[in-house]
Design a protein around this motif. Structure first.
Motif, PDB file in Angstrom:
ATOM      1  N   PRO A 439      -2.954  38.858  -6.273  1.00 45.39           N
ATOM      2  CA  PRO A 439      -3.958  39.922  -6.438  1.00 45.39           C
ATOM      3  C   PRO A 439      -3.298  41.271  -6.713  1.00 45.39           C
ATOM      4  CG  PRO A 439      -3.742  39.316  -4.119  1.00 45.39           C
ATOM      5  CD  PRO A 439      -2.877  38.369  -4.889  1.00 45.39           C
ATOM      6  N   ASP A 448      -4.620  41.349 -11.846  1.00 43.54           N
ATOM      7  CA  ASP A 448      -4.251  40.131 -11.128  1.00 43.54           C
ATOM      8  C   ASP A 448      -3.346  39.272 -12.013  1.00 43.54           C
ATOM      9  OD1 ASP A 448      -5.908  41.045  -9.153  1.00 43.54           O
ATOM     10  OD2 ASP A 448      -7.607  39.789  -9.720  1.00 43.54           O
ATOM     11  N   GLN A 450      -1.475  35.185 -12.408  1.00 41.18           N
ATOM     12  CA  GLN A 450      -1.351  33.781 -12.006  1.00 41.18           C
ATOM     13  C   GLN A 450      -0.023  33.250 -12.526  1.00 41.18           C
ATOM     14  OE1 GLN A 450      -4.745  31.437 -13.207  1.00 41.18           O
ATOM     15  NE2 GLN A 450      -5.785  31.789 -11.277  1.00 41.18           N
TER      16      GLN A 450
END
Length: 681
Positions: A439, A448, A450
């Motif tokens: 986050p 954000d 990933q």
């Protein structure tokens, strides 16, 4: 000018000309010149071969190795003169605008150039080149840092207040951001405050990495043959610009860099500014012990005997020879199917047992035979997680599954994990990757992120049958041969390559196991069996490292047999509601088992005999999950009886040949389109 410095400059020019460095330098200058843009800092990377430099001039070679920051200044002067003499960059004004990064190709193979992360005292005060190696256990996200900046004097009458590039701050190894950019710099000419010209700030990429000595792997095995004590300390690496994202979490690297001490408030952190990164791949042994060679020659008449004897005598330090043979064979097959390739053949094991103590000892002993065998501690995470580092940025932490890269991750009792952990495990078994969510708001980033992490390891686990039977009422509508695994999600059970039911040894074997446990409790170091002396743990380590590096290919006969069985089983194992109960991964598991048996037999071609063992093991596993099929194998199909002498080995060969013929009939009946060549015997 100092004559020695002048001589060094001449040698540098000769070296750059001979090594091709001058041509690369001219090419880099052309790119800057073509951009027609003025930069505060022009950055050049120069590759240095210390051996070649030392041959030209030993003084310069010594200066580069032991005073790299000062040596870079001499290279800076040479580059500035070359640019001005050849008119390579029209926009360049002062020598201070040039930033030179020296990258040695290697260092002398001497102890004084090696920085060991487990050694004490740790020499991080000498700002010179060192070589070190270790495993990446944490990685931060890529952020920006200031490569260089231009400052102007605030006093209008001062010559340094003009728009020339006189006051330049450039990042040095080990320096913090405040050393390059802050508000209290003063003019060296008039002592007035300096102010940064923000238009000319040059930014670069920075990544913080945590590395630790490879000895950490011995501490994470849970049980180790090596009883030596050592100190383990993680170390911070700074990867900048072209080196950002050059490392992968869990990998073993050799690095060259300059140690430094970074002050962060009241705390000082030792770190290394990395200049070069090289993936470290230890060479496996190119031999097996003479006893294994002799055993291989004795069993050359049969493709099944060598692996049978290997399994029979394996781990005699933990269990008596002749016990748990099917499980030991599965363990050996899983051990040789370990590597760090992206599309490797994985072989995961799930064991159903009521004898958890002995099984736990056996699995612990086995995973220690590989360099990367990790016993997962229940208090930590199996898969990578994210946390804040010392600087407040996001850092991805390597956990058990990543540290076991190219090896085994033993996660213990499957029933000890909660539902969310089991779902994550199932996802990893299916995809061999896991995703870490970062986050941005929490870690000071704009967006954000990933990050996908590859998980390249075999997983071992067990289920306590006695414990599971107490947790719920068992169903009554079981098929013949089927076990109750309803507490575990069906897809998770299918995710494991093999499901093995290890019953407690029968009456005539329980006594040897009991005697073994008692004798080992009295004298843990005792060699209870002759085979323990003939085939030592070290011999098995060398054998497994050699076998797993073999490159094997499927023969057309073995491929046809595997495909025939797979298609026939999909037709036989099906119901009207869910269709075929055979998972899509079953074909991969069959191929992995067959290749593993060929490796264990020290062959580079997968034969029909390897495929037969693979099929019997998988069919036994499928019977435990879904009940028996039309193939109808025995409860212990690979080792139907004890192996006590040559006659019993002969009987086993005859039995496996009968299984082979039974398998061909099964394929002919339920998959008639497959043609399989048979050897006439």
């Amino acid at each position: 000018m100092d004559p020695e410095i002048q001589k060094m400059k001449e040698v540098i020019l000769v070296y750059l000309d001979r090594s091709g460095g001058l041509q690369k330098f001219v090419h880099d200058c052309k790119k800057y010149n073509d951009s027609k843009q003025s930069y505060a800092v022009y950055r050049f990377i120069i590759s240095i071969n210390p051996s070649d430099i030392a041959e030209l001039d030993a003084t310069l070679g010594n200066y580069i190795l032991h005073n790299p920051l000062q040596a870079a200044q001499i290279f800076q002067s040479v580059c500035f003169v070359a640019i001005k003499t050849l008119s390579l960059i029209e926009q360049l004004q002062t020598e201070a605008q040039i930033s030179v990064l020296l990258k040695p190709t290697h260092l002398p193979p001497l102890p004084s150039y090696v920085l060991r992360l487990s050694a004490y005292p740790f020499n991080y005060t000498s700002p010179r080149f060192y070589m070190s190696e270790g495993i990446v256990i944490a990685m931060g996200t890529v952020t920006k840092y200031t490569q260089g900046a231009r400052f102007l004097c605030t006093e209008e009458t001062c010559p340094f207040s003009e728009g020339r590039f006189r006051c330049i701050r450039v990042h040095c190894p080990g320096a913090t951001e405040s050393a390059t950019v802050r508000t209290d710099f003063v003019c060296s000419l008039c002592s007035s405050p300096l102010q940064e010209d923000m238009k000319f700030r040059v930014l670069g990429d920075k990544q913080i990495v945590e590395m630790i000595d490879a000895k950490i792997l011995n501490a994470l095995k849970g049980y180790s043959i090596d009883k030596s004590h050592f100190r383990i300390q993680a170390f911070t690496l700074f990867l900048r610009d072209e080196l950002a994202n050059k490392m992968t979490i869990g990998n073993h690297y050799r690095i060259i860099g300059i140690p430094a001490c970074v002050q962060n408030g009241l705390q000082a952190t030792a770190c290394i500014e990395v200049t070069s990164v090289q993936l470290y791949k230890p060479n496996g042994p190119s031999f097996v012990s003479d006893n294994f060679k002799y055993l291989l020659s004795l069993t050359a008449s049969s493709c099944w005997r060598f692996t049978a004897i290997l399994a029979n005598i394996f781990a005699s330090q933990v269990v008596p020879p002749g016990t748990y043979n099917t499980l030991k064979l599965a363990i050996l097959l899983s051990l040789v199917q370990t590597c760090e390739k992206e599309n490797a053949d994985y072989l995961d094991l799930l064991i159903m047992t009521s004898d958890t103590l002995v099984i736990d000892r056996l699995l612990n002993y086995s995973l220690c035979l590989l360099p990367r065998g990790i016993r997962h501690p229940p208090s930590s995470d199996i898969f990578p997680s994210v946390s804040k580092d010392k600087h407040g940025s996001a850092s991805i932490q390597a956990c058990s599954a990543v540290l076991a890269k190219g090896g085994i991750c033993y996660i213990g009792d499957l029933y000890s994990y909660k539902k969310d952990k089991l779902e994550l495990l199932q996802s990893v078994l299916e995809s061999r990757t896991t995703t870490v969510f970062i986050p941005g708001k929490k870690y000071g980033e704009e967006a954000d992120q990933q990050v996908t992490v590859s998980v390249q390891t075999n997983f071992w686990s067990f289920v306590d049958v006695d414990s599971s039977s107490k947790k719920h009422i068992q169903k009554e509508n079981f098929l013949i041969g089927q076990m109750d695994v309803s507490l575990i999600p069906v897809n998770l059970v299918d995710g494991f390559g093999l499901l093995i039911y290890n019953e407690f040894p029968s009456c005539h074997l329980s006594s040897p196991v009991l005697c073994h446990i008692l004798k080992k409790a009295i004298n843990p170091e005792a060699m209870l069996y002759k085979v323990s002396q003939q085939f030592r743990t070290q011999d098995y380590e060398q054998f497994l490292l050699f076998a797993r590096n073999l490159h094997v290919e499927l023969s057309s006969e073995a491929e046809s047999l595997i495909q025939g069985y797979y298609l026939a089983s999909r037709r036989v194992r099906r119901d009207s509601i869910h269709g075929s109960t055979l998972s899509a991964s079953a074909l991969k598991i069959l191929i992995s088992l067959a290749k593993a048996h060929a490796k264990l037999s020290l062959r580079q071609t997968v034969l029909q005999e390897d495929a037969v063992i693979a099929i019997l093991l998988l069919e036994s596993s499928l019977t435990l999950k879904h009940g028996t099929s039309a193939l109808c194998v025995a409860p212990n199909p690979v080792f139907p009886f004890d192996l006590s002498d040559e006659n019993s080995l002969q009987q086993r060969d005859i039995y496996l040949m009968q299984c082979h013929h039974q398998l061909l009939k099964f394929i002919a009946a339920y998959s008639p389109g497959i043609h399989i060549n048979m050897n006439e015997e």
